[in-house]
Scaffold this motif. Structure first.
Motif, PDB file in Angstrom:
ATOM      1  N   VAL A   1      -3.992  -4.274  -3.672  1.00 34.89           N
ATOM      2  CA  VAL A   1      -5.840  -4.214  -4.443  1.00 34.89           C
ATOM      3  C   VAL A   1      -6.036  -4.786  -5.069  1.00 34.89           C
ATOM      4  N   ALA A   2      -4.867  -4.181  -6.564  1.00 34.23           N
ATOM      5  CA  ALA A   2      -5.666  -5.803  -7.583  1.00 34.23           C
ATOM      6  C   ALA A   2      -5.879  -6.961  -7.761  1.00 34.23           C
TER       7      ALA A   2
ATOM      8  N   ARG B   1       0.013  -2.043  -4.697  1.00 34.45           N
ATOM      9  CA  ARG B   1      -1.068  -1.590  -5.512  1.00 34.45           C
ATOM     10  C   ARG B   1      -0.928  -3.406  -5.681  1.00 34.45           C
TER      11      ARG B   1
ATOM     12  N   LEU C   1     -10.025  -6.556  -5.488  1.00 31.39           N
ATOM     13  CA  LEU C   1     -10.787  -6.388  -6.703  1.00 31.39           C
ATOM     14  C   LEU C   1     -11.344  -7.197  -7.688  1.00 31.39           C
TER      15      LEU C   1
ATOM     16  N   ALA D   1     -13.225  -0.640 -11.423  1.00 32.53           N
ATOM     17  CA  ALA D   1     -12.659  -0.127 -10.351  1.00 32.53           C
ATOM     18  C   ALA D   1     -12.055   0.935 -10.625  1.00 32.53           C
TER      19      ALA D   1
ATOM     20  N   ARG E   1     -10.943   1.283  -6.755  1.00 34.55           N
ATOM     21  CA  ARG E   1      -9.464   0.912  -6.413  1.00 34.55           C
ATOM     22  C   ARG E   1      -8.893   2.362  -5.540  1.00 34.55           C
TER      23      ARG E   1
END
Ligand SMILES: Nc1ncnc2c1ncn2[C@@H]1O[C@H](COP(=O)(O)OP(=O)(O)OP(=O)(O)O)[C@@H](O)[C@H]1O
Ligand SMILES: [Mg+2]
Length: 324
Positions: free
Chosen positions: A132-133, A129, A136, A145, A110
């Motif tokens: 990125v989440a 954030r 992933l 992560a 992460r």
């Protein structure tokens, strides 16, 4: 196979071919001619497979397309603009995964992505954030992560590299062997992801040395051998160019092989109750009649459709690693 999806309207000035090279050539300093006069045309909206055995020049081509190395001769246009000259305008619209993604081993997956995203001046920090989440999650790394990247397996590193390429919506994704190191389940997931991205209008250019993978996911393909382009076009057309295989199903294998050879059928091989050969010029009814006259019991006789592998073998006279 799905039809190639057209580039979405309203995406701006996407040219008809998102990658176009003319005479693209790379000779490394040691004298190795890695790419030799390549003319490549990647249509907008295609999933384009860049196929070739180890050392055939795939990564070298991709590095030239991405402006990472200078060609020795020839030109490359990406999204209609010359590379490497227009790298600064082109690259923000391109997501790339190139051999061995650079990762900070001491950071979690992460945190690697947060850092990568922060290096993009166009990326809004307030939504970082969430971005990125989502990336992933898309590559199946949500549960891992928090793990340090140095503890990732090869397949997990590959997924993380792919997640980095997916942080922003892109017009073009360039993926160098995206399923390298993945297990069969992981490969399937990546193939599904590629189809989804293509359905959203992203052109996907991926290299692979796995023929069946290209056949499963790509609308178009180019075949490389020893730095040269052997062929390119729609996958269906490439496979249709090869002649397929005569297949006789019979309990009398040896006798069938003998009769087929007498009839002038080339490359006859018998494997248990399945005898194959080059498709004959003459009518299949004549072949069947000759077999029956010779007392051979025929369960079935057909010409199987050519695969991309047949096309490759016909074009290069070489075998190919098809292990999935
Ligand atoms: N930095 C380099 N310096 C000199 N020669 C190189 C360099 N990188 C690659 N080559 C050579 O260029 C040729 C093409 O290599 P390239 O990495 O482009 O092949 P590839 O198709 O990506 O292979 P693979 O399937 O193994 O990834 C090979 O003969 C390789 O040894
Ligand atoms: Mg390579």
């Amino acid at each position: 196979m799905d039809a190639p999806s057209a580039a979405r309207p309203g995406q701006g000035d996407v040219p008809a071919s998102v990658i176009a090279t003319r005479g693209l050539t790379k000779r490394y300093r040691g004298g190795q001619l890695a790419v030799d006069g390549l003319d490549l045309t990647v249509p907008a909206g295609s999933v384009f497979g860049f196929l070739g055995p180890n050392g055939s020049g795939k990564t070298t081509t991709i590095r030239m397309l991405m402006g990472l190395i200078e060609p020795t001769a020839g030109t490359a246009r990406v999204l209609g603009r010359p590379m490497p000259r227009s790298a600064r305008t082109v690259l923000p619209q391109v997501g790339a995964l190139i051999e061995g993604p650079a990762l900070y081993g001491f950071l979690s997956g992460r945190d690697n992505l947060l850092r990568y995203d922060a290096a993009d001046p166009t990326a809004d920090p307030r939504t970082r954030r969430a971005r990125v989440a989502a990336a992933l999650d898309r590559v199946g790394l949500a549960a891992a992560a928090g793990k340090k990247a140095k503890a990732y397996s090869l397949g997990m590193k590959q997924r993380l590299g792919l997640a980095a390429a997916l942080l922003q919506p892109r017009r073009l994704l360039v993926l160098d062997e995206p399923t390298n190191g993945l297990d069969p389940q992981g490969m399937r997931e990546i193939r599904t992801l590629i189809r989804e991205l293509a359905a959203d209008g992203t052109t996907v250019f991926l290299s692979s040395h796995l023929l069946d993978e290209i056949e499963q996911v790509c609308t178009h393909a180019a075949v490389m051998a020893q730095g040269r382009l052997v062929t390119q076009g729609a996958v269906a057309d490439l496979a249709a160019g090869a002649r397929g295989r005569l297949v006789v199903s019979t309990p009398d294998g040896a006798e069938t092989a003998r009769v087929l050879k007498e009839l002038g059928v080339g490359d006859v091989s018998a494997d248990g109750d399945r005898v194959t050969g080059e498709p004959p010029e003459r009518d299949l009814a004549e072949v069947t009649a000759a077999l029956v006259t010779a007392g051979v019991r025929v369960r079935g006789l057909t010409v199987e459709r050519a695969s991309l592998e047949d096309a490759f073998v016909a074009l290069t006279g070489e075998g190919f690693d098809v292990a999935g």
